[in-house]
Motif scaffolding. Structure first.
Motif, PDB file in Angstrom:
ATOM      1  N   ILE A   1     -30.635 -14.161  27.606  1.00  0.00           N
ATOM      2  CA  ILE A   1     -29.786 -13.045  27.154  1.00  0.00           C
ATOM      3  C   ILE A   1     -30.587 -12.138  26.213  1.00  0.00           C
ATOM      4  O   ILE A   1     -30.346 -10.932  26.135  1.00  0.00           O
ATOM      5  CB  ILE A   1     -28.520 -13.577  26.440  1.00  0.00           C
ATOM      6  N   GLY A   2     -31.598 -12.721  25.532  1.00  0.00           N
ATOM      7  CA  GLY A   2     -32.458 -11.944  24.633  1.00  0.00           C
ATOM      8  C   GLY A   2     -33.268 -10.876  25.346  1.00  0.00           C
ATOM      9  O   GLY A   2     -33.826  -9.995  24.716  1.00  0.00           O
ATOM     10  N   TYR A   3     -33.358 -10.954  26.681  1.00  0.00           N
ATOM     11  CA  TYR A   3     -34.006  -9.869  27.434  1.00  0.00           C
ATOM     12  C   TYR A   3     -33.062  -8.675  27.583  1.00  0.00           C
ATOM     13  O   TYR A   3     -33.474  -7.595  27.957  1.00  0.00           O
ATOM     14  CB  TYR A   3     -34.408 -10.357  28.837  1.00  0.00           C
ATOM     15  N   PHE A   4     -31.790  -8.903  27.305  1.00  0.00           N
ATOM     16  CA  PHE A   4     -30.785  -7.842  27.506  1.00  0.00           C
ATOM     17  C   PHE A   4     -30.145  -7.390  26.191  1.00  0.00           C
ATOM     18  O   PHE A   4     -29.334  -6.476  26.194  1.00  0.00           O
ATOM     19  CB  PHE A   4     -29.679  -8.340  28.453  1.00  0.00           C
ATOM     20  N   SER A   5     -30.456  -8.094  25.112  1.00  0.00           N
ATOM     21  CA  SER A   5     -29.836  -7.767  23.832  1.00  0.00           C
ATOM     22  C   SER A   5     -30.847  -8.127  22.735  1.00  0.00           C
ATOM     23  O   SER A   5     -31.629  -9.065  22.921  1.00  0.00           O
ATOM     24  CB  SER A   5     -28.562  -8.622  23.695  1.00  0.00           C
ATOM     25  N   ASP A   6     -30.833  -7.401  21.628  1.00  0.00           N
ATOM     26  CA  ASP A   6     -31.798  -7.639  20.543  1.00  0.00           C
ATOM     27  C   ASP A   6     -31.830  -9.133  20.196  1.00  0.00           C
ATOM     28  O   ASP A   6     -30.871  -9.686  19.655  1.00  0.00           O
ATOM     29  CB  ASP A   6     -31.367  -6.811  19.336  1.00  0.00           C
TER      30      ASP A   6
ATOM     31  N   PRO B   1     -39.646 -11.985  24.967  1.00  0.00           N
ATOM     32  CA  PRO B   1     -38.620 -11.173  24.290  1.00  0.00           C
ATOM     33  C   PRO B   1     -38.836 -11.043  22.778  1.00  0.00           C
ATOM     34  O   PRO B   1     -38.192 -10.207  22.144  1.00  0.00           O
ATOM     35  CB  PRO B   1     -37.307 -11.906  24.607  1.00  0.00           C
ATOM     36  N   TRP B   2     -39.720 -11.868  22.193  1.00  0.00           N
ATOM     37  CA  TRP B   2     -39.978 -11.768  20.750  1.00  0.00           C
ATOM     38  C   TRP B   2     -41.080 -10.764  20.425  1.00  0.00           C
ATOM     39  O   TRP B   2     -41.297 -10.435  19.259  1.00  0.00           O
ATOM     40  CB  TRP B   2     -40.364 -13.146  20.183  1.00  0.00           C
TER      41      TRP B   2
END
Ligand code: SF4
Ligand code: SF4
Length: 477
Positions: free
Chosen positions: A180-185, A61-62
């Motif tokens: 959650i970082g896969y779904f939100s910045d 996700p980064w």
């Protein structure tokens, strides 16, 4: 209740037994399993796979692509971005393909080599082993942990327990924020969460998944694998006598019993199992593999490494517990290319080919045609017939695009009222009202099926054209 479950397969029946309690249980009074650490080939493989999986999960996700988060499943805007690919609700079929392929891949692998997914890659197992690692570093070896739990509360015990649970909670929080970082910045998520600016729902989901991770990997552990996960139950339908699973060679191991290293087991009437119970102590699901194939076994190979270490020390041949098949244990020869496995393999290849084709031929835009429901047609002042539509153009790409609109197969002459060249921003939908006007002499039927044609000419590639069928209504004569 019987104590054996008969699992029938088309070709070869396999018996999978529920776990029997071991004579030398490694569970506490409240049935907590104290897993003993073990070194060996399969544990090295498992740790390396787990590390790769964990690193991918934490880092993906980064990653940035074209100045944006490379992988972002944006539920709010209903778009899934995976590098240059953006999937929309209209692409749900592709997601369905992915799930079907994953299911058949699982069937194929399970038929071939049992529950290796569970033992080596399942997040439940990977996270459980990470939590056990924390436990071991803070509270000590299996024996020290058991002693600590028996002791009354003291400053030292309180400190160790508090430190362990703090590590578990922090790692769970990090896991949850990454997920959650896969779904939100993700960058903003971390900042917003720790500055209390994330909003109610985002904070709720972060805390919810933190609690789930902590409870699953810290407390539930093998209960999830043995009582909740449905895969444990239906895996047996895929097993046959040629499936490689972790098995104990009873013909070599029995009669089990302790002996000195120098003693000759043949004289003592013993087999190779020295009944040290190490295979049970290292088992994360708390079973004794010597009782036969059990649905609780996740095929992690920990008992193989433990037993191989014992065999080494005793000067016996390794492999008393090994990845093998029921047929080999019976003295036969296993067949790799059997009908069930080949069948799953063929279906898997067909599914992957169809998916690749659907992905490669996928249009980077969509056209939705909505006709005026109030009036099928209208006659204007010149006596010409007019049909009205709203064209919705969805730009599925990550670049702004210009689209050219036209019609095909309508009439020799027609008039287009509305925009014919439309700019749609990346990921946007544009609604274009359009009227088509045709003189009566060009209309020979009450209704004419025709096509709206939409063409996109990218600067760096071939033009892409999409035909969408529609209908033109004439006056009812
Ligand atoms: S580790 Fe090997 S020798 Fe020890 S009890 Fe298990 S099967 Fe027997
Ligand atoms: S029996 Fe062996 S392979 Fe199966 S779960 Fe226990 S340790 Fe892993």
């Amino acid at each position: 209740m019987t104590d054996k479950i008969d699992i029938k397969s088309d070709t070869n029946p396999v018996k999978i037994q529920p776990a029997k309690s071991s004579s030398n249980s490694h569970k506490s009074a409240r049935n907590r399993i104290y897993v003993r650490a073990v070194q060996g080939l399969f544990q090295t493989v498992r740790r390396r796979i787990g590390f790769l999986f964990m690193a991918a999960f934490m880092l993906l996700p980064w990653l940035q692509f074209n100045g944006k988060q490379a992988i972002l499943f944006d539920l709010q805007n209903q778009e899934f971005n995976i590098f240059s690919l953006t999937l929309w609700p209209q692409d749900l079929m592709l997601l369905a393909w992915i799930f079907i392929i994953a299911a058949f891949a699982l069937f194929f692998v399970t038929t071939f080599i049992g529950r290796v997914w569970c033992g080596y890659m399942c997040p439940q197992t990977v996270w459980t082993f990470i939590f056990i690692w924390f436990e071991e570093k803070i509270e000590g070896t299996r024996h020290q942990r058991m002693k600590l739990d028996e002791q009354p509360m003291s400053n030292q015990k309180f400190f160790k327990k508090a430190l362990k649970h703090t590590c578990w909670v922090l790692f769970s929080l990090h896991t949850s924020l990454t997920f959650i970082g896969y779904f939100s910045d993700i960058a903003n998520l971390y900042i917003d969460f720790f500055t209390f600016n994330a909003g109610f729902w985002l904070s709720f989901w972060v805390l919810f998944f933190t609690a789930c991770t902590y409870a699953n990997a810290g407390w539930m552990r093998e209960i999830m694998c043995t009582h909740i996960c449905p895969y444990a139950r239906f895996q047996a339908a895929m097993f046959d006598k040629d499936t490689f699973t972790v098995s104990y060679d009873a013909s070599r191991g029995e009669n089990r019993g302790p002996r000195s290293r120098k003693a000759d087991p043949a004289i003592l009437g013993l087999g190779d199992c020295i009944d040290c119970n190490l295979c049970v102590q290292v088992c994360p699901t708390g079973i004794d593999i010597r009782n036969g194939l059990q649905y609780e076994c996740i095929n992690c190979g920990a008992c193989i490494d433990a037993c191989d270490g014992v065999m080494d020390k005793m000067g016996y041949q390794k492999g008393l517990i090994s990845y093998t098949t029921e047929r080999i244990l019976e003295g036969g020869k296993s067949h790799i290319f059997r009908s069930k496995l080949v069948g799953y393999g063929i279906v898997l290849i067909v599914m992957i080919s169809l998916f690749a084709n659907a992905l490669l031929t996928r249009k980077p835009f969509d056209l939705d045609i909505i006709r005026d429901r109030n009036q099928l047609y209208r006659e204007n002042f010149d006596g010409h017939i007019e049909n009205t539509f709203t064209l919705k153009i969805l730009n599925k790409s990550q670049q702004d695009r210009v689209y050219q609109l036209a019609v095909d197969d309508l009439a020799d002459e027609y008039q287009w009222i509305g925009e014919q060249k439309v700019l749609v921003h990346a990921g946007d939908v544009a609604s274009i009202p359009v009227s088509l006007v045709v003189a009566p002499e060009y209309l020979h039927e009450k209704k004419i099926d025709f096509y709206f044609v939409i063409t996109m000419r990218p600067q760096d590639g071939e033009p892409v054209t999409l035909y969408e069928e529609s209908r033109f209504f004439n006056r009812f004569r």
